[in-house]
Design an enzyme around this catalytic site. Structure first.
Site, PDB file in Angstrom:
ATOM      1  CD  GLU A 187     -11.729  -0.110  -6.365  1.00 19.18           C
ATOM      2  OE1 GLU A 187     -10.682  -0.645  -5.965  1.00 19.18           O
ATOM      3  OE2 GLU A 187     -12.562   0.437  -5.614  1.00 19.18           O
ATOM      4  CB  THR A 227      -9.167 -10.750   4.966  1.00 19.76           C
ATOM      5  OG1 THR A 227      -7.802 -10.527   4.633  1.00 19.76           O
ATOM      6  CG2 THR A 227      -9.282 -11.215   6.424  1.00 19.76           C
ATOM      7  CG  ASP A 243      -3.475  -2.819  -3.071  1.00 20.60           C
ATOM      8  OD1 ASP A 243      -4.012  -3.002  -4.181  1.00 20.60           O
ATOM      9  OD2 ASP A 243      -3.950  -3.245  -2.001  1.00 20.60           O
ATOM     10  CG  HIS A 244      -6.581   0.229  -2.999  1.00 26.03           C
ATOM     11  ND1 HIS A 244      -7.783   0.433  -3.646  1.00 26.03           N
ATOM     12  CD2 HIS A 244      -6.619  -1.039  -2.531  1.00 26.03           C
ATOM     13  CE1 HIS A 244      -8.515  -0.661  -3.574  1.00 26.03           C
ATOM     14  NE2 HIS A 244      -7.835  -1.586  -2.907  1.00 26.03           N
ATOM     15  CB  THR A 299      -7.497  -7.787   6.910  1.00 28.74           C
ATOM     16  OG1 THR A 299      -7.866  -6.569   6.262  1.00 28.74           O
ATOM     17  CG2 THR A 299      -7.880  -7.725   8.366  1.00 28.74           C
ATOM     18  CB  SER A 322      -0.893   0.005   1.236  1.00 25.42           C
ATOM     19  OG  SER A 322      -1.681  -1.164   1.241  1.00 25.42           O
ATOM     20  CG  ASP A 366      -8.893   3.243  -5.718  1.00 21.24           C
ATOM     21  OD1 ASP A 366      -9.859   3.643  -6.399  1.00 21.24           O
ATOM     22  OD2 ASP A 366      -9.021   2.714  -4.591  1.00 21.24           O
ATOM     23  CG  HIS A 397      -9.596  -5.004  -4.534  1.00 21.59           C
ATOM     24  ND1 HIS A 397      -8.634  -4.179  -4.019  1.00 21.59           N
ATOM     25  CD2 HIS A 397      -9.355  -5.085  -5.867  1.00 21.59           C
ATOM     26  CE1 HIS A 397      -7.861  -3.757  -4.999  1.00 21.59           C
ATOM     27  NE2 HIS A 397      -8.278  -4.287  -6.135  1.00 21.59           N
ATOM     28  N   GLY A 398     -10.544  -7.490  -1.160  1.00 19.95           N
ATOM     29  CA  GLY A 398     -11.228  -7.914   0.068  1.00 19.95           C
ATOM     30  C   GLY A 398     -11.181  -9.410   0.279  1.00 19.95           C
TER      31      GLY A 398
END
Ligand code: 13P
Length: 291
Positions: A135, A218, A82-83, A240, A50, A104, A215-216
């Site tokens: 995105e 976890t 990332d992002h 995470t 990140s 992003d 994405h996401g």
């Protein structure tokens, strides 16, 4: 030499219906753990940073470590930003040696998202073999500097996704489909599989134009993961899970060894715990043996 961009790894994954883990790291122990597991398992790897850790660790330092580990590894390894919400910072990381950049601009209006994303794509393609992720729609939750409350999250429109890919020239698409950064509050998150499948079909049915990113990661149940791979997902972002593993393993060890002052011993325990988590992920994604 195994320094690659993300698209090179992900086209094959999409065609063969497995996915590659994209693991967010914040320090050297995590980075080494992730790399060692992938070498052992002969799996392709995407390392993610990140924006905050990239600034904290330093761009040159991070890239030097990445290159040192990747160049001697018998597997393809990509370094992904990332992002990132700033076009200029995306360019700086591309200059420094990241091999995949995510701009992003998903919270901007559609035309502005296209403008910023296209600028990063043109820059990255001009200066080297660097792929770019964009995105569309917004993923809820918290990831580094990105915070989107659930009410403001918007799912990706399939027709707009096609237009986005065509007009920006992006290499990877992250469509918002209901997955979220952080920990899910429910065991059955509301993921719009139909939407994801439709987007994948529109974009990649006549040859893989832009591999699809989830994405996401976890907390996604294994059957969700399998379904998303079947529908065309080839990059799964996991952050995470690694942060929690790092902190929990450190806390448990220090709590049990309150009088011991030996950081090396903590590192070993933390590294093993992270390796276990990464093995869980890549076995689920089906990437072992695919390098
Ligand atoms: P999690 O933190 O939910 O694993 O999401 C990671 C992610 O999508 C990073 O871009």
């Amino acid at each position: 030499m195994s320094i690659v961009n993300a698209k090179e790894i992900l086209v094959k994954a999409t065609q063969e219906k497995y996915a590659v883990g994209a693991f967010n790291i914040t320090n050297l122990i995590q980075l080494e753990a992730v790399v060692e597991v992938h070498i052992d398992k002969k799996a392709p790897l995407i390392i993610q940073t990140s924006v905050t850790p990239s600034k904290f660790l330093g761009r040159e330092v991070l890239v030097a470590i990445y290159r040192t580990l990747a160049e001697s590894a018998p597997i393809p390894i990509c370094l992904h930003l990332d992002h990132c919400r700033e076009v200029d910072y995306c360019k700086k990381c591309a200059d420094a040696g990241w091999t995949n950049i995510m701009i992003d601009a998903s919270r901007e209006p559609f035309e502005e998202n296209i403008r910023q994303t296209k600028e990063v794509v043109e820059y990255c393609h001009r200066i080297g073999n660097i792929s770019v992720e964009g995105e569309l729609g917004t993923v809820s939750g918290v990831e580094d500097q990105i915070k989107v409350v659930e009410d403001e999250a918007a799912l990706c429109d399939p027709q707009q996704a096609l237009e986005f890919v065509e007009r920006t020239g992006i290499d990877l698409l992250a469509p918002a489909i209901g997955t979220a950064h952080g920990v899910y509050k429910t065991k059955k998150p509301q993921v719009d599989f139909e939407r994801f499948g439709k987007i994948a079909q529109l974009i990649n049915d006549q040859g893989i134009r832009a591999p699809m990113v989830v994405h996401g990661g976890t907390g996604l149940p294994p059957d969700y993961v399998a379904k998303l791979i079947e529908l065309g997902g080839s990059k799964f972002n996991v952050s995470t899970d690694l942060k929690r593993t790092l902190i929990d393993a450190t806390y448990d060890y220090v709590s049990e060894h309150r009088d011991e002052y030996n950081p090396g011993k903590i590192d070993v325990v933390v590294k093993d715990a992270i390796k276990e988590k990464v093995i869980y992920w890549i076995d689920m994604l089906g990437s072992p043996g695919k390098a």
